[in-house]
Scaffold this active site. Structure first.
Site, short mmCIF file in Angstrom:
data_model
loop_
_atom_site.label_atom_id
_atom_site.label_comp_id
_atom_site.label_asym_id
_atom_site.label_seq_id
_atom_site.Cartn_x
_atom_site.Cartn_y
_atom_site.Cartn_z
N THR A 25 25.97 -58.84 72.09
CA THR A 25 25.06 -58.27 71.10
C THR A 25 23.89 -59.23 70.86
O THR A 25 24.10 -60.37 70.44
CB THR A 25 25.80 -57.99 69.78
OG1 THR A 25 26.83 -57.03 70.05
CG2 THR A 25 24.87 -57.43 68.72
N ALA A 56 26.97 -54.07 73.41
CA ALA A 56 27.58 -52.91 72.76
C ALA A 56 26.48 -51.97 72.29
O ALA A 56 25.53 -52.38 71.63
CB ALA A 56 28.45 -53.36 71.60
N GLN A 98 28.28 -50.19 77.54
CA GLN A 98 29.44 -50.27 76.66
C GLN A 98 29.23 -49.36 75.45
O GLN A 98 28.27 -49.52 74.69
CB GLN A 98 29.70 -51.69 76.17
CG GLN A 98 31.05 -51.78 75.47
CD GLN A 98 31.33 -53.13 74.86
OE1 GLN A 98 30.63 -53.55 73.95
NE2 GLN A 98 32.37 -53.79 75.33
N HIS A 172 34.40 -49.31 74.22
CA HIS A 172 34.72 -50.50 73.41
C HIS A 172 35.88 -50.15 72.47
O HIS A 172 35.72 -49.44 71.50
CB HIS A 172 33.49 -50.90 72.61
CG HIS A 172 33.55 -52.30 72.05
ND1 HIS A 172 34.73 -53.00 71.90
CD2 HIS A 172 32.57 -53.13 71.59
CE1 HIS A 172 34.46 -54.20 71.38
NE2 HIS A 172 33.17 -54.30 71.20
N TYR A 177 36.80 -53.11 66.00
CA TYR A 177 35.94 -51.96 65.73
C TYR A 177 36.76 -50.67 65.67
O TYR A 177 37.99 -50.71 65.64
CB TYR A 177 34.80 -51.91 66.75
CG TYR A 177 33.91 -53.13 66.65
CD1 TYR A 177 33.25 -53.44 65.45
CD2 TYR A 177 33.78 -54.03 67.71
CE1 TYR A 177 32.46 -54.58 65.32
CE2 TYR A 177 32.98 -55.17 67.58
CZ TYR A 177 32.34 -55.43 66.39
OH TYR A 177 31.57 -56.57 66.27
N ARG A 224 37.57 -51.64 77.17
CA ARG A 224 37.76 -53.05 76.79
C ARG A 224 38.76 -53.14 75.65
O ARG A 224 38.66 -52.40 74.66
CB ARG A 224 36.43 -53.67 76.37
CG ARG A 224 36.53 -55.15 75.91
CD ARG A 224 35.13 -55.69 75.62
NE ARG A 224 35.13 -57.00 74.99
CZ ARG A 224 35.14 -58.17 75.63
NH1 ARG A 224 35.18 -58.18 76.95
NH2 ARG A 224 35.10 -59.32 74.99
N GLY A 316 30.63 -64.68 78.90
CA GLY A 316 29.76 -64.19 77.84
C GLY A 316 28.62 -65.12 77.55
O GLY A 316 27.56 -65.07 78.18
N ARG A 317 28.83 -66.02 76.58
CA ARG A 317 27.73 -66.87 76.12
C ARG A 317 27.14 -67.76 77.19
O ARG A 317 25.96 -68.12 77.15
CB ARG A 317 28.21 -67.70 74.92
CG ARG A 317 28.32 -66.85 73.65
CD ARG A 317 29.19 -67.52 72.62
NE ARG A 317 30.55 -67.64 73.10
CZ ARG A 317 31.44 -68.46 72.57
NH1 ARG A 317 31.10 -69.24 71.58
NH2 ARG A 317 32.67 -68.50 73.04
#
Length: 359
Positions: A25, A56, A98, A172, A177, A224, A316-317
């Protein structure tokens, strides 16, 4: 013996290597959740990654509570995604969208409506809104009719994703969530067909998967999960039983791939784990491609793929400051690490996104 750098097929999606970009995000869309030009540059820069999972992306306005995150529920959004997916394809990459509904992790200051969830619970922490952060609001318990509407929104969003040029979609169902909230022991207290027994708690996920597969095909569908530990206040007690049951269902539907986010005691994102990792067991049950994610080093990623514990590894990061991550992994070049990177994650514009200021 497979290598992290070998080609792989996720259903009908052929990727050039087994490195995956995890959804991130980044909040560079408009207030109306329309993708922007700078997002095209961002994804294009990372197109050498075998498979990009988009940030997302909201399936409807009421489920998209992060300011300036993108959506995929209307024609304007679809048209704005088209140059982004084309840019990735022109560089030889593959990208899936996603599909996201945040449930109780939204705020009316962003969505214009009360948050919704499996039961009337409250998100455990402050939420981002346009003018800072705000206290969470009590979620409205979805009626059965409202659940059916949301399932249809997933179906529409999946069709819109292909119309926008995405190679497929990832549902997702992780990170606390909406879909995760339905299987959480502390977030679902329903007594109807969507609560109580495990069969009932899994019903919405199964119905969403079924709707998306009908819309775009199992060969273009992924999902996911976050399979261990409490995530944003959502805890699944019998996690191994729950997710292996889902693996069997996904086999029935011939779903192409599953991303598993597994935490650890040393995790630096979200909550720490209190449960064992089940990725290896999941991969043995699930017939599609399994993608593991959470703070993997180069050595760990290579070993996991070579051992067959997973088919691919998502980062990811690391991809934020290393758009050339595949080259660096291949040639054992250290990643660029920016200690100040977090201040750019949810900001606006190109700085800390497609360009970085000198330290």
């Amino acid at each position: 013996m497979p290598s992290l750098f070998d080609p792989i097929s996720y259903g009908s999606i052929d990727a050039s290597n087994r490195v995956v970009m995890a959804p991130l995000t980044r909040c560079r869309a408009t207030k109306e959740a329309v993708p922007t030009e700078v997002m095209k540059t961002y994804y294009e820069q990372r197109a050498t990654i075998g498979l990009i999972v988009s940030e997302a992306t909201g399936i409807n306005r009421s489920g998209l509570g992060v300011p300036y995150a993108p959506g995929i529920w209307n024609e304007e959004q679809v048209e704005a995604w088209k140059p982004i997916t084309k840019a990735v394809h022109d560089k030889g990459g593959k990208i899936v969208c996603q599909l996201w509904h945040m449930g109780r992790a939204t705020h009316s200051k962003v969505t214009g409506s009360q948050p919704v969830s499996a039961s009337p619970t409250t998100y455990p922490g402050l939420l981002h809104v346009y003018d800072g952060k705000a206290e969470p609001e009590l979620a409205h318990e979805l009626t059965v009719a409202e659940i059916k509407d949301i399932i249809n929104d997933y179906k529409i969003a999946a069709k819109n994703s292909l119309a926008a040029g995405f190679d497929g979609v990832q549902i997702h169902a992780a990170n606390g969530y909406l879909l995760h909230q339905f299987i959480g022991d502390d977030t679902n207290f329903r007594t109807d067909e969507y609560g109580g027994s495990l069969e009932n708690k899994l019903r919405i996920i199964k119905e969403v998967v079924t709707a998306v597969v009908e819309a775009v095909g199992a060969d273009k569908t992924g999902i996911r999960f976050s399979t261990n530990g409490p995530i944003q206040g959502v805890f699944v007690q019998d996690n191994e039983h729950v997710y292996l049951e889902l693996a069997k269902f996904l086999n029935e539907k011939k779903v192409a791939f599953v991303g598993l986010r597994e935490s650890s005691e040393s995790s630096t994102f979200m909550d720490k784990t209190t449960q064992p990792k089940i990725g290896k067991k999941f991969a043995k049950v699930f017939n599609g491609k399994s993608i593991l994610n959470q703070d993997y080093t180069r050595e760990e990623a290579i070993k996991v793929v070579e051992s067959g514990e997973a088919d691919a590894i998502s980062f990811g990061r690391a991809t934020i400051t290393n758009p050339d991550i595949v080259d660096k992994l291949k040639n054992n070049i250290p990643f660029v690490v920016r200690e100040d990177a977090i201040k750019y994650w949810y900001s606006r514009g190109a700085e800390g996104y497609t360009v970085w200021p000198s330290k």
